[in-house]
Design an enzyme around this catalytic site. Structure first.
Site, short mmCIF file in Angstrom:
data_model
loop_
_atom_site.label_atom_id
_atom_site.label_comp_id
_atom_site.label_asym_id
_atom_site.label_seq_id
_atom_site.Cartn_x
_atom_site.Cartn_y
_atom_site.Cartn_z
CG ASP A 24 87.71 -70.14 -3.18
OD1 ASP A 24 86.62 -70.42 -2.65
OD2 ASP A 24 88.60 -69.46 -2.62
CG ASN A 40 74.98 -79.41 -3.05
OD1 ASN A 40 74.07 -79.67 -2.27
ND2 ASN A 40 76.25 -79.78 -2.82
CE1 TYR A 46 73.32 -72.68 5.30
CE2 TYR A 46 71.25 -72.88 6.49
CZ TYR A 46 72.16 -73.37 5.58
OH TYR A 46 71.91 -74.56 4.92
CE LYS A 95 71.75 -72.56 1.97
NZ LYS A 95 72.28 -73.22 0.78
CB THR A 150 76.08 -83.47 5.38
OG1 THR A 150 75.76 -82.17 5.92
CG2 THR A 150 74.99 -83.93 4.46
P1 NAD Z 1 78.87 -80.09 3.29
O1 NAD Z 1 79.58 -79.18 4.22
O2 NAD Z 1 79.03 -81.56 3.42
O3 NAD Z 1 79.17 -79.69 1.77
C1 NAD Z 1 79.25 -78.35 1.35
C2 NAD Z 1 80.00 -78.31 0.04
O4 NAD Z 1 80.16 -76.92 -0.36
C3 NAD Z 1 81.40 -78.91 0.14
O5 NAD Z 1 81.65 -79.71 -1.00
C4 NAD Z 1 82.30 -77.69 0.14
O6 NAD Z 1 83.58 -77.96 -0.39
C5 NAD Z 1 81.50 -76.74 -0.75
N1 NAD Z 1 81.98 -75.37 -0.53
C6 NAD Z 1 81.93 -74.66 0.63
N2 NAD Z 1 82.57 -73.49 0.45
C7 NAD Z 1 83.04 -73.48 -0.82
C8 NAD Z 1 83.82 -72.55 -1.58
N3 NAD Z 1 84.26 -71.40 -1.08
N4 NAD Z 1 84.13 -72.87 -2.86
C9 NAD Z 1 83.72 -74.03 -3.38
N5 NAD Z 1 83.00 -74.96 -2.72
C10 NAD Z 1 82.67 -74.67 -1.44
O7 NAD Z 1 77.33 -79.68 3.45
P2 NAD Z 1 76.02 -80.33 2.85
O8 NAD Z 1 75.15 -80.61 3.99
O9 NAD Z 1 76.30 -81.40 1.85
O10 NAD Z 1 75.41 -79.03 2.12
C11 NAD Z 1 75.06 -78.97 0.75
C12 NAD Z 1 74.02 -77.87 0.58
O11 NAD Z 1 72.82 -78.23 1.28
C13 NAD Z 1 74.43 -76.51 1.14
O12 NAD Z 1 74.04 -75.49 0.28
C14 NAD Z 1 73.67 -76.42 2.44
O13 NAD Z 1 73.43 -75.08 2.84
C15 NAD Z 1 72.39 -77.15 2.07
N6 NAD Z 1 71.66 -77.64 3.23
C16 NAD Z 1 72.23 -78.52 4.09
C17 NAD Z 1 71.54 -78.96 5.21
C18 NAD Z 1 72.12 -79.92 6.20
O14 NAD Z 1 71.51 -80.11 7.27
N7 NAD Z 1 73.21 -80.57 5.93
C19 NAD Z 1 70.23 -78.48 5.43
C20 NAD Z 1 69.67 -77.58 4.53
C21 NAD Z 1 70.40 -77.17 3.42
#
Ligand code: NAD
Length: 255
Positions: free
Chosen positions: A66, A92, A161, A165, A196
């Protein structure tokens, strides 16, 4: 000469948040290129992690931690290195929380604290451990999944957020400058919206038009686009990308 598809052969790569949309795509892409992904999941995604491991034909290991807890990142790194050298870390995992400036101070503070813990402090702790490990093991690479939100200032309802970042982008540059001579290489990726669960949550409350309005290509990125880029960054042949921030935003933020 090694084939391109096997260019990551033998590399053990820790991918945090691997059960999420982008993380799962990264794991699949890395496995296809011959790597051994260390598939991290958070509190309650064991079934998703097992399903992902099955999709890559058992070519990987599953690790739980976690990242919202102070010990989470350290526990994760211990598990990752228990069975040998780790060649790369992909930070990630991430959350995107909404909180209004009108929120009660306790909620406001708690939201900022949690956002920084998961998105930044956990990544920083993992970088700390990885840098020491990589120095001792002949080098290694770090890829930090940042965001366009950290480059250009962000929405009123999700100020924490963008700030997390931005901090991650700065950390990546500092590592690239400070540790590359010791074989530690760092790159940040800055996506705009990616299709996602995180994007779906935004669309559910704000609508798709709000997400794509300022994206010249008119579409969100696919997780596979990010995954291919991570695999490319990890290729041993790509050394000079050290320190880069790679924009994946459909032209919505051009520097
Ligand atoms: P997602 O919500 O599908 O996945 C996020 C992941 O982080 C999940 O596997 C979740 O279990 C894990 N996570 C969250 N809190 C946690 C915790 N306390 N302990 C362990 N794991 C934890 O989102 P995504 O879109 O796949 O995001 C992946 C990365 O990409 C993130 O860092 C996000 O900020 C970044 N991002 C996403 C987008 C977008 O539009 N989806 C855009 C820019 C950046």
């Amino acid at each position: 000469m090694k084939s391109v598809t096997a260019s990551l052969e033998g590399q053990r790569v820790l991918v945090t948040g691997a059960t999420g949309g982008i993380g799962a795509a990264i794991v699949e892409c890395l496995a296809a290129e011959g790597a051994w992904p260390l598939i991290h999941y958070g509190r309650d995604r064991a079934a998703a992690a097992e399903a992902l491991l099955a999709r890559v034909s058992g070519q990987g290991s599953i690790l739980q931690a976690d990242l919202a807890s102070a010990d989470g990142p350290y526990s994760l790194w211990r598990q990752a290195t228990e069975s040998g050298r780790v060649h790369a870390l992909v930070n990630n995992a991430g959350i995107r929380s909404e909180v209004s400036v009108e929120a009660e101070p306790a909620l406001w503070r708690a939201t900022w604290m949690r956002e920084f813990q998961v998105n930044f402090f956990a990544a920083a702790d993992l970088c700390k451990q990885a840098i020491q490990h990589f120095r001792a093991q002949g080098g290694g690479r770090i890829v930090n999944m940042a965001s366009r939100a950290g480059q250009r200032g962000y929405a009123a309802e999700a100020l924490p957020y963008g700030a997390t970042k931005a901090a991650l982008l700065n950390l990546t540059k500092s590592i690239a400058v400070s540790f590359a001579r010791e074989g530690v290489f760092a790159v940040a990726i800055a996506p705009g919206w990616v299709r996602t669960d995180m994007a779906e949550a935004f669309i559910a409350s704000h609508g798709k038009a709000a997400a794509v309005a300022d994206i010249p290509i008119g579409e969100m990125a696919e997780p596979s686009e990010l995954a291919e880029l991570v695999a490319f960054v990890l290729r041993p042949s790509q050394l000079s990308l050290n320190g880069a921030t790679l924009d994946v935003n459909g032209g919505s933020y051009i520097r």
